[in-house]
Design an enzyme around this catalytic site. Structure first.
Site, PDB file in Angstrom:
ATOM      1  N   GLY A  34      -4.026  -4.603  -4.029  1.00  0.00           N
ATOM      2  CA  GLY A  34      -4.950  -3.554  -4.445  1.00  0.00           C
ATOM      3  C   GLY A  34      -4.145  -2.359  -4.911  1.00  0.00           C
ATOM      4  CG  HIS A  35      -1.321  -2.468  -7.324  1.00  0.00           C
ATOM      5  ND1 HIS A  35      -0.561  -3.280  -8.104  1.00  0.00           N
ATOM      6  CD2 HIS A  35      -0.928  -2.707  -6.056  1.00  0.00           C
ATOM      7  CE1 HIS A  35       0.257  -3.975  -7.339  1.00  0.00           C
ATOM      8  NE2 HIS A  35       0.049  -3.646  -6.089  1.00  0.00           N
ATOM      9  CE  LYS A  93       3.283  -2.764  -4.471  1.00  0.00           C
ATOM     10  NZ  LYS A  93       2.836  -2.485  -3.118  1.00  0.00           N
ATOM     11  CG  ASP A 129      -1.767  -1.230   1.324  1.00  0.00           C
ATOM     12  OD1 ASP A 129      -2.225  -1.708   0.278  1.00  0.00           O
ATOM     13  OD2 ASP A 129      -1.927  -1.741   2.449  1.00  0.00           O
ATOM     14  CD  GLN A 187       0.609  -9.042  -1.873  1.00  0.00           C
ATOM     15  OE1 GLN A 187       1.382  -9.737  -2.481  1.00  0.00           O
ATOM     16  NE2 GLN A 187      -0.633  -8.863  -2.288  1.00  0.00           N
TER      17      GLN A 187
END
Ligand code: IMP
Length: 441
Positions: free
Chosen positions: A42-43, A18, A15, A228
């Site tokens: 989750g991007h 990225k 988080d 991650q």
């Protein structure tokens, strides 16, 4: 002619932002290759005023770059189709020229989610409930289902009927029918649903490793996208409060199938403060009003689970360890704007241990990290600017580099750079494309 391999890695607990950095770097990339993790990631990418949330798809899809889901990724086919549909509704069509899925990638199936739900790890570690751990466990135990087999109806049917965990679950709902009859019916439903998904995904199948190596051989630029973060690495993170794959830079070689000499640059992404979701040691955690301020201002809620992230001061001990594990060639510091409006900023520079040892880096074990008392250096804070003001700063930054930032913000960035010992190549001051300042050489 040798191409260029660039790895982008989260330097902390994931988080770090990225998605937006990969999005920007992908402008000049030929291939974006996601090398590990699954739909636990989750991007978020904000492009042309639209917010795109990606879990399994490489960030390159937003710019329609060739985007590869590599062999080291665990793929939930239904989630992937859902994500493709959502992006299409958001104006981004994904065809086989854009997306490729390595035939070796392991599939996440219902029994993996079920196994995770039954394991109690959700409560103990705060896992995302996406079946990631059990899918990697199957891969290592050689009992997994790879994308190639998933596409083969016979192999898929056999795997579905083989899974005893699935049978136990199914048996619980057997009602008046015999367990065998009920199993058979439910297996059929599962098979129908998944074979339909297989026929939709078939066109994406490829040998991502072969494709990447050939592209590098033709002088192309490949961006390896990690999910991650370093401190969630299964071996070197804060075990057992970690994920099941290898986010660290070396994981790009294993997950994408390239040799270490294919990697030319390792970009670490670090948030200007620290966050983590789930349980596990966090020496600089802020459980007070300031923590609340950072959560609210930074929008610190998980993209995948919606959970509130834990927040704390920037921890340089963590970043030094992260640098050792990844060999960063540069760092990108994100969300610097979120720190605006705090009068004194703290940076953790060492840990004092109960036996009075002072450590500059993370100890090897989580049990030791839990006992660490952070030692801080204090810095002057900088003012809280509006989004508009930051936009102005970012525009000025194109000419002036970091000098466009408020003076104390420059000092903060320089301090972090000298404490970690890695060049900070950019800082971001807002979520949109362009809200980033790159250092002037
Ligand atoms: P799992 O990956 O779902 O098995 O969860 C293991 C740990 O990693 C939990 O603490 C999760 O909250 C954390 N985690 C997994 N994916 C992410 C991510 O993309 N960002 C941040 N934390 C994550």
């Amino acid at each position: 002619m040798k191409g260029r391999g660039i790895v982008v890695v989260g330097a902390q607990f994931g988080d770090e932002g990225k998605g937006r950095i990969v999005d920007e770097l992908s402008e000049t990339a030929d291939i974006v290759a996601r090398y590990q993790g699954g739909s636990n990631a989750g991007h978020t990418v904000v492009a042309e005023g639209r917010k795109h949330k990606l879990h399994l798809l490489p960030t390159g899809v937003v710019r329609r770059r060739r985007s590869l889901v590599c062999a080291g990724v665990v793929v939930d086919p239904l989630k992937l189709l859902g994500e493709i549909k959502e992006l299409r509704e958001n104006g981004i069509a994904i065809d086989e020229n854009v997306l490729g899925i390595d035939v070796r990638a392991q599939m996440v199936m219902p029994w993996h989610r079920e196994a995770e739900a039954q394991s109690g790890l959700g409560a103990a570690i705060g896992t995302t409930g996406q079946g990631i751990g059990p899918a990697y466990a199957d891969a290592t135990a050689r009992t997994g289902l790879r994308f190639a087999e998933f596409l083969d109806e016979k192999a898929l049917a056999q795997k579905i009927s083989e899974r005893t965990v699935a049978k136990t679950v199914l048996a619980e709902t057997s009602g008046g029918k015999s367990v065998e009859e009920e199993n058979h019916g439910l297996e059929k439903i599962m098979f129908n649903e998944y074979s339909r998904a297989a026929s939709e995904l078939e066109k994406f199948s490829c040998d991502a490793s072969g494709e990447i190596n050939e592209a590098l051989g033709r002088g192309k630029r490949v961006l390896f996208e990690g999910a991650q973060g370093t401190l969630l690495d299964n071996t070197f993170g804060t075990y057992p409060f970690v994920t099941s794959s290898h986010p660290i830079a070396g994981g790009a070689c294993i997950g994408a199938g390239v040799g270490p000499s294919a990697i030319d640059e390792v970009h670490g992404i670090a948030k200007a403060y620290t966050t983590r979701v789930g349980t596990g040691p966090f020496p600089t955690e802020l459980q007070d009003e300031l923590g609340e301020f950072l959560v609210e201002k930074g929008g610190e809620f998980g993209t995948t689970t919606g959970r509130r992230r834990r927040v704390g001061w920037l921890d340089v001990c963590m970043l030094r360890t992260s640098d050792e594990l990844n060999g960063f060639t540069q760092l990108h510091l994100t969300k610097l704007d979120v720190l605006g409006g705090i009068s004194k900023l703290k940076i953790c520079i060492a840990y004092e241990m109960p036996d009075r040892r002072v450590l500059k880096k993370m100890p090897a074990l989580s049990t030791e990290l839990e006992q660490a008392t952070p030692q801080y250096v204090e810095m002057e804070g900088f003012e809280q600017l509006s989004g508009e003001d930051w936009r102005f700063v970012a525009t000025e930054g194109r000419e002036k580099g970091f000098d466009a930032l408020p003076k104390q913000a420059v000092e903060y960035v320089k301090k972090v750079e000298s404490l970690v010992g890695v060049r900070i190549a950019s800082v971001s001051v807002g979520p949109e494309r362009g809200m980033k300042i790159t250092v002037k050489e």
